[in-house]
Write a protein that holds these residues in place. Structure first.
Motif, mmCIF file in Angstrom:
data_model
loop_
_atom_site.group_PDB
_atom_site.id
_atom_site.type_symbol
_atom_site.label_atom_id
_atom_site.label_comp_id
_atom_site.label_asym_id
_atom_site.label_seq_id
_atom_site.Cartn_x
_atom_site.Cartn_y
_atom_site.Cartn_z
ATOM 1 N N LEU A 68 -4.252 -4.479 14.202
ATOM 2 C CA LEU A 68 -3.485 -3.371 13.627
ATOM 3 C C LEU A 68 -4.335 -2.550 12.665
ATOM 4 N N ALA A 69 -5.114 -3.238 11.835
ATOM 5 C CA ALA A 69 -5.918 -2.532 10.832
ATOM 6 C C ALA A 69 -6.987 -1.665 11.481
ATOM 7 N N ALA A 70 -7.397 -2.023 12.696
ATOM 8 C CA ALA A 70 -8.433 -1.251 13.384
ATOM 9 C C ALA A 70 -7.863 -0.078 14.173
ATOM 10 N N THR A 71 -6.544 0.121 14.143
ATOM 11 C CA THR A 71 -5.944 1.238 14.859
ATOM 12 C C THR A 71 -6.479 2.559 14.303
ATOM 13 N N PRO A 72 -7.091 3.394 15.151
ATOM 14 C CA PRO A 72 -7.761 4.603 14.631
ATOM 15 C C PRO A 72 -6.856 5.505 13.813
ATOM 16 N N VAL A 73 -5.608 5.697 14.267
ATOM 17 C CA VAL A 73 -4.748 6.671 13.589
ATOM 18 C C VAL A 73 -4.075 6.119 12.344
ATOM 19 N N LEU A 74 -4.382 4.883 11.964
ATOM 20 C CA LEU A 74 -3.908 4.375 10.681
ATOM 21 C C LEU A 74 -4.972 4.520 9.602
ATOM 22 N N ARG A 75 -6.070 5.176 9.926
ATOM 23 C CA ARG A 75 -7.140 5.381 8.952
ATOM 24 C C ARG A 75 -6.859 6.628 8.117
ATOM 25 N N ARG A 76 -7.532 6.691 6.989
ATOM 26 C CA ARG A 76 -7.256 7.770 6.032
ATOM 27 C C ARG A 76 -7.574 9.144 6.589
ATOM 28 N N SER A 77 -8.594 9.249 7.441
ATOM 29 C CA SER A 77 -8.968 10.558 7.974
ATOM 30 C C SER A 77 -7.840 11.147 8.814
ATOM 31 N N TRP A 78 -7.268 10.330 9.690
ATOM 32 C CA TRP A 78 -6.172 10.825 10.533
ATOM 33 C C TRP A 78 -4.932 11.122 9.685
ATOM 34 N N LEU A 79 -4.586 10.222 8.787
ATOM 35 C CA LEU A 79 -3.398 10.435 7.966
ATOM 36 C C LEU A 79 -3.557 11.676 7.095
ATOM 37 N N ALA A 80 -4.748 11.899 6.571
ATOM 38 C CA ALA A 80 -4.985 13.098 5.762
ATOM 39 C C ALA A 80 -4.865 14.354 6.616
ATOM 40 N N ALA A 81 -5.369 14.296 7.854
ATOM 41 C CA ALA A 81 -5.274 15.457 8.743
ATOM 42 C C ALA A 81 -3.818 15.774 9.078
ATOM 43 N N VAL A 82 -3.032 14.734 9.364
ATOM 44 C CA VAL A 82 -1.611 14.947 9.677
ATOM 45 C C VAL A 82 -0.883 15.514 8.463
ATOM 46 N N LEU A 142 1.269 -6.088 22.254
ATOM 47 C CA LEU A 142 0.277 -5.426 21.413
ATOM 48 C C LEU A 142 0.536 -3.925 21.346
ATOM 49 N N LEU A 143 0.889 -3.333 22.487
ATOM 50 C CA LEU A 143 1.213 -1.908 22.515
ATOM 51 C C LEU A 143 2.383 -1.608 21.590
ATOM 52 N N MET A 144 3.425 -2.446 21.648
ATOM 53 C CA MET A 144 4.601 -2.215 20.819
ATOM 54 C C MET A 144 4.292 -2.403 19.336
ATOM 55 N N ILE A 145 3.448 -3.395 19.011
ATOM 56 C CA ILE A 145 3.087 -3.610 17.610
ATOM 57 C C ILE A 145 2.407 -2.372 17.047
ATOM 58 N N ARG A 146 1.432 -1.852 17.791
ATOM 59 C CA ARG A 146 0.719 -0.659 17.314
ATOM 60 C C ARG A 146 1.625 0.563 17.334
ATOM 61 N N THR A 147 2.479 0.670 18.343
ATOM 62 C CA THR A 147 3.367 1.827 18.432
ATOM 63 C C THR A 147 4.312 1.872 17.240
ATOM 64 N N VAL A 148 4.911 0.736 16.913
ATOM 65 C CA VAL A 148 5.840 0.693 15.780
ATOM 66 C C VAL A 148 5.118 1.062 14.483
ATOM 67 N N ALA A 149 3.902 0.536 14.302
ATOM 68 C CA ALA A 149 3.158 0.836 13.077
ATOM 69 C C ALA A 149 2.817 2.318 12.983
ATOM 70 N N VAL A 150 2.299 2.871 14.090
ATOM 71 C CA VAL A 150 1.896 4.280 14.084
ATOM 72 C C VAL A 150 3.114 5.189 14.008
ATOM 73 N N LEU A 151 4.147 4.868 14.773
ATOM 74 C CA LEU A 151 5.354 5.699 14.775
ATOM 75 C C LEU A 151 6.019 5.688 13.404
ATOM 76 N N THR A 152 6.080 4.529 12.772
ATOM 77 C CA THR A 152 6.676 4.449 11.441
ATOM 78 C C THR A 152 5.901 5.312 10.443
ATOM 79 N N THR A 153 4.573 5.228 10.511
ATOM 80 C CA THR A 153 3.750 6.042 9.607
ATOM 81 C C THR A 153 3.972 7.526 9.845
ATOM 82 N N GLY A 154 3.992 7.922 11.129
ATOM 83 C CA GLY A 154 4.201 9.331 11.454
ATOM 84 C C GLY A 154 5.569 9.830 11.029
#
Length: 272
Positions: A68-82, A142-154
């Motif tokens: 989960l921590a290695a998910t690209p879109v959970l990094r600061r660069s992506w979150l800052a861009a969004v 694994l897909l659902m774990i990452r999806t929930v994390a990314v979707l929740t953040t978004g």
């Protein structure tokens, strides 16, 4: 020897070469080498980042937290861009005056979770792709774990942006159901066409729908953001979730996509 005498001996050995040589003659080299190997391994071990440490602290398994921590879109660069995109959209919406609905914001907000989920997996962008191949997790899980994390953040970022549009009230939340519908549809199609094409098709279909609705709205609220449009988005979300569940096994064994593993290539490398 017990402290403090032991400390004095340690200090003496640092400056006394003859004593160190004498000590080496009565030391077990196997035990000494094993100790150095353990020390090297500990020094070379990667230190978990803040997100990974927090996930482990709340009870997430360490291998799941690492993926989960290695998910690209959970990094600061992506979150800052969004966050920057949402901020600019909110500013542009406010600059245009109070319209029947914040159309620009409502049009963009559903696309961000779709893009985030699409960029969270696959061999091109995922730095832990090969870890995912051999991880003790079902591909769908694994897909659902990452999806929930990314979707929740978004959704949280979209929600914060919505608070910056108080003049529109609940109308500013009309992006939520379309966001879920687009993300769910993209995921359901991923089982058949892979991780790249479905989000592009779904995003293109959303933009086309908005253009058609804008041409027919005559300056009013666009159809996807009316009560009827929200109902359709909710129905699409439910259908997409059901289809995704029915196709869950394809995320491990379907040859039509490369979501997590190219099994033949991985088998060749393992044999080599």
């Amino acid at each position: 020897m017990a402290p403090p005498r032991l400390w004095s001996v340690d200090t003496h050995l640092v400056a006394c070469a003859p004593c160190r040589e004498a000590l080496a003659t009565v030391s077990d080299p196997v035990v000494l080498d094993a100790g150095w190997e353990r020390l090297d391994a500990e020094l070379d071990a990667p230190r978990p980042r803040l997100l990974e440490s927090l996930l482990v602290r709340i009870g997430v398994a360490d291998h799941t937290a690492r993926l989960l921590a290695a998910t690209p879109v959970l990094r600061r660069s992506w979150l800052a861009a969004v966050a920057l995109v949402l901020l600019m959209t909110v500013v542009a919406t406010d600059a245009g005056g109070v319209a029947p609905s914040p159309t620009l914001f409502l049009a963009l907000a559903p696309l961000l979770p779709l893009a985030g989920v699409a960029l969270s997996y696959g061999p091109v962008l995922d730095p832990t792709y090969e870890m995912a191949v051999v991880s003790p997790l079902h591909g769908f899980r694994l897909l659902m774990i990452r999806t929930v994390a990314v979707l929740t953040t978004g959704l949280v970022l979209n929600g914060l942006a919505t608070l910056a549009l108080p003049a529109y009230g609940l109308r500013a939340l009309a992006w939520l159901l379309p966001a879920l519908a687009l993300t769910g549809t993209g995921l359901a199609l991923t089982a058949r066409w892979g991780p790249v094409l479905p989000p592009c098709l779904v995003g293109g279909a959303w933009v086309t729908l908005l253009m058609v609705a804008h041409a027919k709205a005559g300056g009013g609220t666009l159809a996807p953001f009316t009560a009827l449009g929200q109902g359709v988005a909710g129905a699409v979300t439910v259908l997409a979730a059901g289809l995704l569940y029915l196709l869950r096994d394809r995320f491990d064994f379907s040859p039509a996509h490369t979501l997590f593993a190219d099994h033949s290539d991985f088998s060749d490398r393992s044999a080599a």
